[in-house]
Design a protein around this motif. Structure first.
Motif, short mmCIF file in Angstrom:
data_model
loop_
_atom_site.label_atom_id
_atom_site.label_comp_id
_atom_site.label_asym_id
_atom_site.label_seq_id
_atom_site.Cartn_x
_atom_site.Cartn_y
_atom_site.Cartn_z
N ALA A 245 0.83 -1.21 0.00
CA ALA A 245 0.00 0.00 0.00
C ALA A 245 0.86 1.25 0.00
CB ALA A 245 -0.93 -0.01 1.22
N TYR A 246 1.98 1.19 0.75
CA TYR A 246 2.90 2.33 0.83
C TYR A 246 3.50 2.63 -0.54
CZ TYR A 246 6.81 5.14 2.67
OH TYR A 246 7.70 6.14 2.95
N ALA A 247 3.92 1.56 -1.26
CA ALA A 247 4.49 1.74 -2.59
C ALA A 247 3.41 2.13 -3.60
CB ALA A 247 5.18 0.46 -3.04
N ARG A 248 2.23 1.51 -3.47
CA ARG A 248 1.15 1.80 -4.43
C ARG A 248 0.72 3.25 -4.34
NH1 ARG A 248 -4.38 -1.62 -5.69
NH2 ARG A 248 -5.35 0.00 -7.00
N ASP A 249 0.71 3.81 -3.13
CA ASP A 249 0.34 5.22 -2.98
C ASP A 249 1.25 6.10 -3.82
OD1 ASP A 249 -1.03 7.48 -1.53
OD2 ASP A 249 1.01 7.81 -0.84
N ALA A 250 2.57 5.81 -3.79
CA ALA A 250 3.53 6.58 -4.60
C ALA A 250 3.34 6.29 -6.08
CB ALA A 250 4.95 6.26 -4.17
N MET A 251 3.05 5.03 -6.43
CA MET A 251 2.84 4.66 -7.83
C MET A 251 1.61 5.37 -8.40
SD MET A 251 3.69 0.58 -7.81
CE MET A 251 5.36 -0.03 -7.48
N GLU A 252 0.54 5.43 -7.59
CA GLU A 252 -0.66 6.12 -8.05
C GLU A 252 -0.42 7.61 -8.24
OE1 GLU A 252 -3.53 5.07 -5.12
OE2 GLU A 252 -4.08 3.17 -6.11
N GLY A 253 0.38 8.19 -7.35
CA GLY A 253 0.75 9.59 -7.52
C GLY A 253 1.53 9.80 -8.81
N PHE A 254 2.41 8.84 -9.15
CA PHE A 254 3.17 8.91 -10.40
C PHE A 254 2.24 8.76 -11.60
CE2 PHE A 254 5.54 6.62 -13.75
CZ PHE A 254 6.49 7.59 -14.05
N MET A 255 1.28 7.83 -11.53
CA MET A 255 0.36 7.61 -12.64
C MET A 255 -0.51 8.82 -12.91
SD MET A 255 1.01 4.84 -14.12
CE MET A 255 -0.43 4.77 -15.17
N VAL A 256 -0.86 9.59 -11.88
CA VAL A 256 -1.63 10.82 -12.09
C VAL A 256 -0.89 11.75 -13.03
CG1 VAL A 256 -2.46 12.92 -10.97
CG2 VAL A 256 -2.91 10.70 -9.93
N THR A 257 0.42 11.90 -12.83
CA THR A 257 1.21 12.77 -13.71
C THR A 257 1.34 12.17 -15.10
OG1 THR A 257 3.34 11.76 -13.07
CG2 THR A 257 2.54 13.57 -11.71
N VAL A 258 1.40 10.83 -15.21
CA VAL A 258 1.48 10.19 -16.52
C VAL A 258 0.20 10.45 -17.32
CG1 VAL A 258 1.57 7.96 -17.71
CG2 VAL A 258 3.09 8.41 -15.79
N HIS A 259 -0.96 10.29 -16.68
CA HIS A 259 -2.23 10.52 -17.38
C HIS A 259 -2.36 11.97 -17.84
CE1 HIS A 259 -3.41 6.53 -16.56
NE2 HIS A 259 -3.74 6.69 -15.28
N ARG A 260 -1.96 12.91 -16.98
CA ARG A 260 -2.01 14.32 -17.38
C ARG A 260 -1.09 14.57 -18.57
NH1 ARG A 260 -0.48 17.70 -12.35
NH2 ARG A 260 -0.57 19.37 -13.92
N GLN A 261 0.08 13.97 -18.55
CA GLN A 261 1.03 14.15 -19.65
C GLN A 261 0.48 13.58 -20.95
OE1 GLN A 261 4.70 11.79 -19.67
NE2 GLN A 261 5.84 13.68 -19.90
N MET A 262 -0.14 12.39 -20.91
CA MET A 262 -0.64 11.75 -22.11
C MET A 262 -1.86 12.49 -22.69
SD MET A 262 1.46 9.41 -22.87
CE MET A 262 2.70 10.55 -22.23
N ARG A 263 -2.69 13.09 -21.83
CA ARG A 263 -3.81 13.90 -22.33
C ARG A 263 -3.30 15.09 -23.12
NH1 ARG A 263 -7.09 13.91 -16.57
NH2 ARG A 263 -7.65 11.69 -16.59
N LEU A 264 -2.29 15.75 -22.58
CA LEU A 264 -1.68 16.87 -23.29
C LEU A 264 -1.07 16.39 -24.60
CD1 LEU A 264 0.07 18.76 -20.34
CD2 LEU A 264 -1.82 19.61 -21.73
N ALA A 265 -0.47 15.19 -24.60
CA ALA A 265 0.16 14.65 -25.81
C ALA A 265 -0.88 14.43 -26.91
CB ALA A 265 0.88 13.35 -25.49
N THR A 266 -2.05 13.91 -26.56
CA THR A 266 -3.10 13.67 -27.55
C THR A 266 -3.59 14.98 -28.17
OG1 THR A 266 -3.79 11.65 -26.40
CG2 THR A 266 -5.38 12.68 -27.90
N LEU A 267 -3.88 15.95 -27.32
CA LEU A 267 -4.34 17.26 -27.82
C LEU A 267 -3.27 17.91 -28.69
CD1 LEU A 267 -6.04 18.64 -24.57
CD2 LEU A 267 -7.19 17.85 -26.66
N LEU A 268 -2.04 17.78 -28.30
CA LEU A 268 -0.93 18.36 -29.04
C LEU A 268 -0.82 17.74 -30.43
CD1 LEU A 268 1.57 20.23 -29.05
CD2 LEU A 268 2.84 18.38 -27.96
N SER A 269 -0.94 16.42 -30.52
CA SER A 269 -0.84 15.73 -31.80
C SER A 269 -1.94 16.16 -32.76
CB SER A 269 -0.89 14.21 -31.58
OG SER A 269 0.20 13.78 -30.82
#
Length: 630
Positions: A245-269
């Motif tokens: 759970a301790y590691a997953r909390d950090a992983m989920e925080g990382f995935m939030v930034t990944v999803h935001r980055q990929m949304r911007l990537a789609t709009l940019l393309s």
């Protein structure tokens, strides 16, 4: 040839480690100086390659015009030498240019550049204070060092490559179209304005997300490494779910930034594809219209369409390179916060080398305290003084949190005093180099940590140039030969060659402590500090090693901290500390006769054992010296 270019840059620059500047450009320049001349040369070669490609498009237009207007019979006689020159440039000139550029980029710069960053940053981090590492994950720090070094290389090379390529290529395209038909420049100008607008909108957002992602990645790595480093504790308490759970909390925080980055990537393309389609359509329409009114030739149309197609494909690459550039800038800026920090404890300019001919230690009016993360201060010493004569063996005793371990840490200058001074043979330790100070002090701690290397390497840390016979003698005197000869690691290495695992986890506490004692025996420093040196040993082994420790103490100034009072009762003098003050001093018998704090502690013990120094441990792991920034 490869070896020549690979050795153009020394990836391990010499010189005294320096704290990198905190500004972005000065920080990047700090790690780029050794490769700066090569980066300039690489940029010039990139400009030449870009100019050559634009020149090919110009030749292509001329070739179309020659073919459309020339007679077959006299074509080669009229244009043969030009065709030969074009072929020579394409077959010989361009490959040679690309070869030189590639050798410089891949052999001289690509591998050496980040290694320079890792080397300089690692040397600086090794000089950081103890307080710094008490507040940081080791995995997080190493991640910052590794990814920041790569990000610096990518930032500089992308910036230089993009600037040169875009300026030369786009400028050449504008020139060729302007010569053929000035109106053809309008779609390019409009496209450029739209392209800049897209970058203005998306790139800063990508940069912010990238900075958050770099920090989230480091946090995730730090938590994972923390779990692996403390795997024994996790298994002892059978609580892998909490760690997950301790590691997953950090992983989920990382995935939030990944999803935001990929949304911007789609709009940019999508936006970029629309802009490029408008450019191609408008240039083709204007070129056909100009040809219809006989304003330009077929060759000019061919050049215009070819350049637009090339720009269309390049624009996607350029935009993602720019996005990558700002992503790397975000990573560098995130790394600055960790790497570009001044060590809390630094040598003075021109600090002398400590020499210890006698070994007298004088603690003079010590002023020191810890600052907790909440800002509240914990006062440890407020004017305490103590003098230890050359060759005197002194035991330091006190309740938990009295300041015993702190005294040893201050002697080793892990922290700087707020007031007072510590003098060794008339030399203030604040005015000598830290390395020379610690070379003169041998220390065995209660919590022995070993390097993930061979037993021999761990013992030889006490004296790097010790002979094999000297290492074996230290092992014998520390009574470590009884288990070292039986050690075997996973790769089949035996005895002194066997590796001990991270922090020495493959060995028991007593085995680690015996190796630490062997290391100090080999070091043979004139000052000896024992912080519960035999706490992890069983009684039989402790009795045997005590004899060797007494032998080791001969001719040395000794400070021994112990919770088992029976282990230090035979020392020359015992000093009792309470609330940062010396309350009693004398021999074992004298202190018993005085019937004070020492006598009370002695009577309270069962088998000569005094409770663990929990408060002192809290000071070391959760606090930092007052006034020290971390």
């Amino acid at each position: 040839m490869f070896r020549f270019f690979e050795t153009l840059v020394n990836p391990y620059p010499a010189g005294k480690p320096e704290t990198p500047p905190r500004g972005l450009l000065p920080f990047i320049l700090h790690f780029s100086r050794p490769v700066l001349p090569l980066l300039i040369l690489m940029s010039l070669l990139t400009a030449l390659v870009s100019a050559a490609e634009v020149l090919f498009f110009s030749y292509l237009g001329e070739l179309v015009d020659w073919l459309s207007g020339a007679e077959r019979e006299g074509f080669f006689a009229e244009h043969g030498w030009r065709l030969g020159a074009m072929a020579a440039i394409v077959v010989i000139g361009l490959p040679l240019l690309v070869l030189m550029q590639s050798l410089l980029t891949h052999q001289a710069i690509f591998g050496n550049y980040p290694m320079i960053g890792r080397w300089l940053a690692h040397r600086h981090m090794l000089g950081q204070s103890m307080a710094f590492y008490q507040d940081e994950f080791a995995g997080r720090v190493s991640q910052k060092v590794m990814q920041t070094a790569l990000a610096i290389r990518e930032t500089v090379m992308k910036l230089l490559g993009l600037l040169v390529y875009v300026v030369v290529y786009f400028g050449g395209a504008m020139l060729l179209m302007g010569i053929a038909e000035p109106w053809l420049m309008l779609p390019l100008v409009a496209w450029l304005a739209g392209y800049i607008a897209i970058m203005w909108i998306f790139v800063p957002r990508l940069r912010r997300v990238s900075m958050e992602q770099a920090d989230a990645r480091a946090r995730m790595t730090g938590r994972i490494v923390d779990s692996y480093s403390n795997i024994q504790t996790i298994k002892l308490f059978a609580d892998t779910r909490r760690e997950q759970a301790y590691a997953r909390d950090a992983m989920e925080g990382f995935m939030v930034t990944v999803h935001r980055q990929m949304r911007l990537a789609t709009l940019l393309s999508v936006c970029l594809t629309l802009l490029n389609s408008l450019l191609l359509t408008s240039v083709v329409a204007m070129a056909i219209g100009a040809w219809y009114f006989q304003a330009i030739s077929l060759g000019a149309i061919a050049v215009a369409i070819a350049l637009v197609m090339r720009i269309r494909f390049m624009s996607d690459w350029i935009l993602w390179e720019v996005a990558g550039l700002f992503e790397n800038i975000g990573t560098v800026q995130d790394g600055i916060n960790t790497i570009a920090r001044e060590p809390a404890v630094k040598d003075l300019p021109g600090a002398a080398t400590l020499t210890v001919p006698r070994g007298e230690i004088h603690f003079d009016a010590l002023q020191f305290g810890y600052e907790r993360p909440d800002g509240e201060g914990i006062r440890v010493f407020d004017g305490m003084s103590l003098t230890i004569a050359p060759g005197e063996r002194v035991g330091v005793i006190g309740r938990s949190g009295a300041g015993k371990s702190t005294l040893a840490n201050l002697l080793l200058r892990f922290y700087d005093l707020e007031g007072g001074r510590i003098v060794i043979d008339g030399q203030n330790i604040a005015e000598v180099t830290q390395e020379s100070l610690r070379r003169q002090i041998g220390m065995v701690t209660q919590d022995t940590s070993l390097l993930h290397r061979s037993v021999r390497d761990n013992i030889r840390y006490g004296s790097p140039h010790a002979t094999e016979a000297e290492v074996e003698e230290a092992v014998r005197r520390a009574h470590a030969d009884s288990f070292i000869n039986d050690l075997v690691d996973l790769k089949g290495r035996r005895g002194l060659d066997a590796h001990v695992g991270e922090r020495g986890v493959k060995l028991s506490g007593g085995q680690r402590q015996r190796i630490a004692i062997a290391r100090v025996l080999l070091k043979n420093a004139p000052i000896l500090v024992l912080d519960e040196a035999t706490s992890a040993l069983d009684s039989e082994v402790e009795a045997a090693i005590q004899e060797q420790l007494y032998t080791l103490m001969e001719g040395k100034t000794v400070i021994a901290i112990a919770h088992r009072l029976s282990t230090i009762a035979m020392l020359d003098r015992l000093v009792v500390i309470d609330e940062g003050r010396i309350v009693e001093s004398g021999s074992h018998q004298e202190l018993l006769a005085r019937d004070g704090l020492y006598a009370a502690l002695w009577r309270r013990q069962s088998g000569g054992f005094l409770g663990l120094d929990i408060d002192a441990e809290a000071e070391q792991h959760h606090g930092r010296p007052l006034g020290v920034e971390t």
